[in-house]
Design an enzyme around this catalytic site. Sequence first.
Site, short mmCIF file in Angstrom:
data_model
loop_
_atom_site.label_atom_id
_atom_site.label_comp_id
_atom_site.label_asym_id
_atom_site.label_seq_id
_atom_site.Cartn_x
_atom_site.Cartn_y
_atom_site.Cartn_z
N GLY A 228 0.84 -1.20 0.00
CA GLY A 228 0.00 0.00 0.00
C GLY A 228 0.87 1.24 0.00
O GLY A 228 2.03 1.20 -0.40
N THR A 230 3.14 4.41 1.13
CA THR A 230 4.30 4.54 2.03
C THR A 230 3.87 5.06 3.40
O THR A 230 4.31 4.54 4.43
CB THR A 230 5.36 5.44 1.38
OG1 THR A 230 5.87 4.75 0.23
CG2 THR A 230 6.51 5.74 2.32
N GLY A 233 2.41 2.31 5.36
CA GLY A 233 3.48 1.39 5.75
C GLY A 233 4.25 1.91 6.96
O GLY A 233 4.58 1.14 7.87
N GLU A 250 5.57 -3.48 0.91
CA GLU A 250 5.69 -3.13 -0.51
C GLU A 250 4.96 -1.82 -0.69
O GLU A 250 3.73 -1.79 -0.61
CB GLU A 250 5.03 -4.21 -1.39
CG GLU A 250 5.62 -5.59 -1.26
CD GLU A 250 6.99 -5.71 -1.87
OE1 GLU A 250 7.41 -4.78 -2.60
OE2 GLU A 250 7.65 -6.72 -1.63
N GLU A 384 4.02 10.38 -5.77
CA GLU A 384 3.33 9.31 -6.50
C GLU A 384 1.91 9.77 -6.83
O GLU A 384 1.11 10.04 -5.94
CB GLU A 384 3.29 8.04 -5.64
CG GLU A 384 2.72 6.87 -6.39
CD GLU A 384 2.65 5.61 -5.52
OE1 GLU A 384 2.21 5.69 -4.36
OE2 GLU A 384 3.01 4.55 -6.03
P1 NAD Z 1 -3.42 2.17 1.34
O1 NAD Z 1 -2.14 2.24 2.08
O2 NAD Z 1 -4.39 3.26 1.51
O3 NAD Z 1 -4.20 0.83 1.70
C1 NAD Z 1 -3.64 -0.45 1.55
C2 NAD Z 1 -4.34 -1.39 2.49
O4 NAD Z 1 -4.05 -1.04 3.84
C3 NAD Z 1 -5.85 -1.40 2.36
O5 NAD Z 1 -6.34 -2.71 2.54
C4 NAD Z 1 -6.26 -0.50 3.52
O6 NAD Z 1 -7.58 -0.75 3.95
C5 NAD Z 1 -5.24 -0.89 4.58
N1 NAD Z 1 -5.00 0.10 5.63
C6 NAD Z 1 -5.27 1.43 5.61
N2 NAD Z 1 -4.90 2.00 6.79
C7 NAD Z 1 -4.37 1.01 7.56
C8 NAD Z 1 -3.80 0.96 8.86
N3 NAD Z 1 -3.70 2.03 9.64
N4 NAD Z 1 -3.35 -0.23 9.32
C9 NAD Z 1 -3.42 -1.34 8.55
N5 NAD Z 1 -3.97 -1.35 7.32
C10 NAD Z 1 -4.44 -0.20 6.82
O7 NAD Z 1 -3.01 1.97 -0.19
P2 NAD Z 1 -3.98 1.92 -1.45
O8 NAD Z 1 -4.44 3.32 -1.71
O9 NAD Z 1 -4.98 0.83 -1.27
O10 NAD Z 1 -2.97 1.43 -2.58
C11 NAD Z 1 -2.20 2.29 -3.34
C12 NAD Z 1 -0.77 2.29 -2.83
O11 NAD Z 1 -0.23 0.98 -2.86
C13 NAD Z 1 0.16 3.11 -3.71
O12 NAD Z 1 1.00 3.90 -2.91
C14 NAD Z 1 0.98 2.06 -4.43
O13 NAD Z 1 2.22 2.46 -4.88
C15 NAD Z 1 1.07 0.99 -3.42
N6 NAD Z 1 1.36 -0.28 -4.05
C16 NAD Z 1 2.61 -0.83 -3.89
C17 NAD Z 1 2.93 -2.03 -4.50
C18 NAD Z 1 4.27 -2.66 -4.32
O14 NAD Z 1 4.41 -3.84 -4.59
N7 NAD Z 1 5.28 -1.94 -3.88
C19 NAD Z 1 1.98 -2.67 -5.27
C20 NAD Z 1 0.73 -2.08 -5.43
C21 NAD Z 1 0.43 -0.89 -4.80
#
Ligand code: NAD
Length: 482
Positions: A228, A230, A233, A250, A384
């Site tokens: 998800g 950064t 993360g 990731e 991004e």
């Molecule tokens: P996000 O971080 O908003 O959400 C990702 C997941 O985390 C979702 O399931 C969300 O519900 C959950 N989440 C949200 N807050 C949380 C918390 N406090 N604790 C635990 N879980 C939580 O990301 P997104 O908007 O769904 O995805 C887009 C992002 O993902 C972009 O930054 C993209 O670059 C990244 N991404 C990275 C890779 C990689 O392999 N490096 C691959 C795909 C996407």
Amino acid sequence: MTLENKKLYINGEWVETADAYEDINPATEEVICSVAKAGTAEVDAAVGAARAAFESGKWSTMAPKKRGQILWKIGELIRTRIEEFAALETADNGKPIFESLYVDMPAVADCFQYYAGWATKIHGETIPIGPNSLNYTLREPVGVVAAIVPWNFPLLLTSWKVAPALSAGNTVVLKPATNTPLTALLLAEVAQEAGLPPGALNVITGPGSVIGQALVEHSQVDKISFTGETATGQQILRSSADTLKRVTLELGGKSPNIILADADVDAAIKGAAMGIFYGKGEVCAAGSRLLVEDKIHDEVVEKLAARTKKLVPADPMHPKTKLGALVSEGQMNKVLGYIEAGTSGGAELVAGGNRADIGTGKGYFVEPTIFDNVTNDMKIAQEEIFGPVLSTITFSDPEQAVAIANDTPYGLAAAVWSRDIKRAHIVARRLKAGTVWINTYNNYDAASPFGGYKMSGFGRELGAHALESYTEVKNVWVDLNE
Ligand code: NAD
């Protein structure tokens, strides 16, 4: 597409919740179905089921060959129902059906079958300490894995986590992104049919800030596998410190796609378009910064803009559509905000730039957009965007290209286009990125490790490398003194 309401999948059963939320199709703005909204009680139930299944040994100590057969069967069943999986993915995410059907879903099945093969090949080693000792290692599963997945490749990124985790004998609680839960729930159905024991895979849906956070803090979760943003993360890393979980992250990217003057220019232009517009640019490794050597700048920008203008967003369910809808209204507005920032920041708009209407007056579509005359310090070059927006930056020699390429907090992927293969390899070595493509872009394979340098995260998914983060190494000493 309207579906029946979706429940949670815990301990092999479908579980209703008091609360629910609406799942929206981003191409039509229609409600697809209502989805169960889990809270912390359901997190406890799912983690409890995964823990009990792990401790019982019914999955973790099952003969590896049998584990492999079940994972293989999951892959087979996905292929059998591939059209259903693909239609759900496209309805949920807005990506073109050709991507779901011919790229994502086959890759999901491949991933399960790749890790099916690994189940019998995860083993320790004997270490020659001396004549009076037998010293060996065991590779054991970590325990309960929480897999937290974003919305851009909902089932593909799920498979990157669930398949290696299960292959190594872990049990899993899967939390799909709130926007895109449907294929994860169908995966649970298929896994059950394949013979996965109850509790080995649990799927809970709901807001990340509540249930994702609860998983990260839970004392009975041993490992977090997160993909998800950064910022999320970073939050996960902080929150998991109290329980010292194993964490792999990731995260985001701002990947440079470098075209040297000696490249096959037409191939590079095609690769540049695919690198940014595939998956609507909602791709972590999207080639969102195009670095072009000054000698070929005009040709590249002119041809790329012409190609881009022919790429028209359309109904994602149409088999010929190459550019679909962004995943949500919020994401579309974020992308449009960046386009505005590009224009007001002094970059030159050479293609796209607007919200698109596919003739229905509905849906979150954005024209494929190219900015020229971007400098690497501009907002659109550093942050991004996660949409179909390309920033073109000019350089005058490979040295400068590498410096610009590495001048970002991210380090997920990069590419270099050149006919001089020696030079391409030298550039590849100097790029700070987890993946470097030479004369190609956006290639993935279950056998090929993927992950980030710098703020794109740590740990590797796919390949043999992923298994390291789903296993613990136990060292055993045996005294052989007579
Ligand atoms: P996000 O971080 O908003 O959400 C990702 C997941 O985390 C979702 O399931 C969300 O519900 C959950 N989440 C949200 N807050 C949380 C918390 N406090 N604790 C635990 N879980 C939580 O990301 P997104 O908007 O769904 O995805 C887009 C992002 O993902 C972009 O930054 C993209 O670059 C990244 N991404 C990275 C890779 C990689 O392999 N490096 C691959 C795909 C996407």
